[in-house]
Design a protein around this motif. Structure first.
Motif, mmCIF file in Angstrom:
data_model
loop_
_atom_site.group_PDB
_atom_site.id
_atom_site.type_symbol
_atom_site.label_atom_id
_atom_site.label_comp_id
_atom_site.label_asym_id
_atom_site.label_seq_id
_atom_site.Cartn_x
_atom_site.Cartn_y
_atom_site.Cartn_z
ATOM 1 N N ARG A 47 0.838 -1.205 0.000
ATOM 2 C CA ARG A 47 0.000 0.000 0.000
ATOM 3 C C ARG A 47 0.873 1.255 0.000
ATOM 4 O O ARG A 47 0.580 2.222 -0.688
ATOM 5 N N ARG A 48 1.955 1.221 0.793
ATOM 6 C CA ARG A 48 2.867 2.361 0.840
ATOM 7 C C ARG A 48 3.501 2.584 -0.535
ATOM 8 O O ARG A 48 3.586 3.717 -1.010
ATOM 9 N N TRP A 49 3.929 1.493 -1.198
ATOM 10 C CA TRP A 49 4.520 1.614 -2.533
ATOM 11 C C TRP A 49 3.517 2.202 -3.514
ATOM 12 O O TRP A 49 3.852 3.044 -4.328
ATOM 13 N N LEU A 50 2.265 1.756 -3.433
ATOM 14 C CA LEU A 50 1.229 2.267 -4.314
ATOM 15 C C LEU A 50 0.990 3.750 -4.054
ATOM 16 O O LEU A 50 0.916 4.548 -4.990
ATOM 17 N N ASP A 51 0.894 4.120 -2.780
ATOM 18 C CA ASP A 51 0.696 5.530 -2.431
ATOM 19 C C ASP A 51 1.841 6.395 -2.962
ATOM 20 O O ASP A 51 1.617 7.473 -3.517
ATOM 21 N N GLU A 52 3.074 5.908 -2.812
ATOM 22 C CA GLU A 52 4.230 6.661 -3.296
ATOM 23 C C GLU A 52 4.208 6.784 -4.815
ATOM 24 O O GLU A 52 4.495 7.847 -5.361
ATOM 25 N N ALA A 53 3.828 5.722 -5.501
ATOM 26 C CA ALA A 53 3.764 5.760 -6.966
ATOM 27 C C ALA A 53 2.679 6.720 -7.431
ATOM 28 O O ALA A 53 2.892 7.500 -8.371
ATOM 29 N N LEU A 54 1.528 6.686 -6.771
ATOM 30 C CA LEU A 54 0.441 7.600 -7.133
ATOM 31 C C LEU A 54 0.822 9.048 -6.868
ATOM 32 O O LEU A 54 0.519 9.942 -7.664
#
Length: 117
Positions: free
Chosen positions: A101-108
């Motif tokens: 989720r953290r990786w997704l948030d950072e990518a977004l």
């Protein structure tokens, strides 16, 4: 919510750190291959029951195995294909889910910054 599996130790975060994303997916595929019914190409209740000890899940009751199978069965065919198995393994790993989720948030966030500039 993913089922609590008695005796399940969450090794996925450690494996992800050690193997990287590609290595982790290879290991998940190997786990799937160990558990699947060789004739059907999917994990059935019978193949899960027969082979679960190979992954350290020995001693699980039938209702616990059925719960895992139902939790991961996204298409309702009473079996797990390879993708459903991988998704279930991530869902059983809260730490890895939080990290993804953290990786997704950072990518977004990065995409939004690039879009706005």
């Amino acid at each position: 919510m993913a089922p609590k599996v008695r005796g399940f130790e969450d090794f996925l975060p450690m494996m992800a750190d050690k193997l990287g994303a590609e290595g982790l997916m290879t290991e998940l595929c190997n786990g799937f291959n160990l558990l699947m019914d060789k004739d059907k190409g999917v994990i059935t209740f019978d193949s899960l029951k027969r082979n679960s000890a190979l992954l350290g899940l020995h001693g699980l009751k039938d209702d616990e195995l059925l719960s895992m199978l139902r939790e991961g069965d996204l298409d309702g065919d009473d079996a797990l294909n390879q993708m459903e198995f991988c998704i279930l393994m991530f869902r059983l790993s809260p730490e890895l889910m939080d990290e993804s989720r953290r990786w997704l948030d950072e990518a977004l966030e990065q995409e939004m910054k690039e879009f706005m500039s």
